[in-house]
Design an enzyme around this catalytic site. Structure first.
Site, mmCIF file in Angstrom:
data_model
loop_
_atom_site.group_PDB
_atom_site.id
_atom_site.type_symbol
_atom_site.label_atom_id
_atom_site.label_comp_id
_atom_site.label_asym_id
_atom_site.label_seq_id
_atom_site.Cartn_x
_atom_site.Cartn_y
_atom_site.Cartn_z
ATOM 1 N N ASP A 91 5.914 -2.021 -1.331
ATOM 2 C CA ASP A 91 4.637 -1.539 -0.804
ATOM 3 C C ASP A 91 4.277 -0.339 -1.674
ATOM 4 O OD1 ASP A 91 2.409 -0.991 0.680
ATOM 5 O OD2 ASP A 91 3.497 -0.187 2.406
ATOM 6 N N CYS A 144 -2.963 -1.652 -1.217
ATOM 7 C CA CYS A 144 -4.335 -1.771 -0.724
ATOM 8 C C CYS A 144 -5.347 -1.538 -1.839
ATOM 9 C CB CYS A 144 -4.573 -0.807 0.445
ATOM 10 S SG CYS A 144 -4.406 0.939 0.001
#
Length: 147
Positions: A91, A144
């Site tokens: 991540d 993101c």
């Protein structure tokens, strides 16, 4: 919490998908984790929060370790082809441009170079994750960033 819970899945159709002790049965309380998880977060204050959230998982926390280390060089020397992990979740840091829909005022402060600056770090972390995998292992990559 899903990653911690997955350590207790038994791999057959009769197994409960609940973490130990959640359904109250003796058999469920006796489950032993099928592995361990190392969660790494560079920022010490966020690592603390992560450790606290993992600790809230009761006895499931016994198979979780939280570290605070630079992911692109974690955990040190690994020989080629001798990865240590079955699964790696990357991540990676994001440029923040994925939040424009939610925070429209960010458009005025954001510049394209901000996303490009993170690309090298994102790539280094992904490559390190691949190097840490055992043969046949699985890497999950998440960010993101839109660019």
């Amino acid at each position: 919490t899903q990653a911690v819970d997955a350590l207790y899945l038994q791999g057959d159709s009769s197994a409960s998908n609940n973490p130990p002790g959640e359904d109250g049965s003796e058999a469920d309380r006796m489950k032993i984790p099928k592995g361990c998880m190392i969660a790494n977060e560079l920022c010490p204050s966020r690592a603390y929060v992560l450790a606290k959230r993992c600790g809230d998982q009761r006895e499931a926390a016994a198979c979780v370790a939280v570290t605070s280390h630079r992911a692109q060089i974690f955990p040190g020397e690994v020989r080629e082809g001798e990865g240590a992990f079955d699964r790696v979740i990357c991540d990676v840091p994001c440029s923040g441009d994925g939040t424009f829909r939610k925070y429209r005022d960010k458009w005025g402060h954001w510049q394209p170079h901000q996303g490009r600056q993170l690309h090298s770090l994102q790539l280094q972390i992904a490559l390190r994750g691949i190097a840490l995998l055992k043969v046949g292992g699985v890497l999950s990559y998440s960010t993101c960033s839109l660019n």
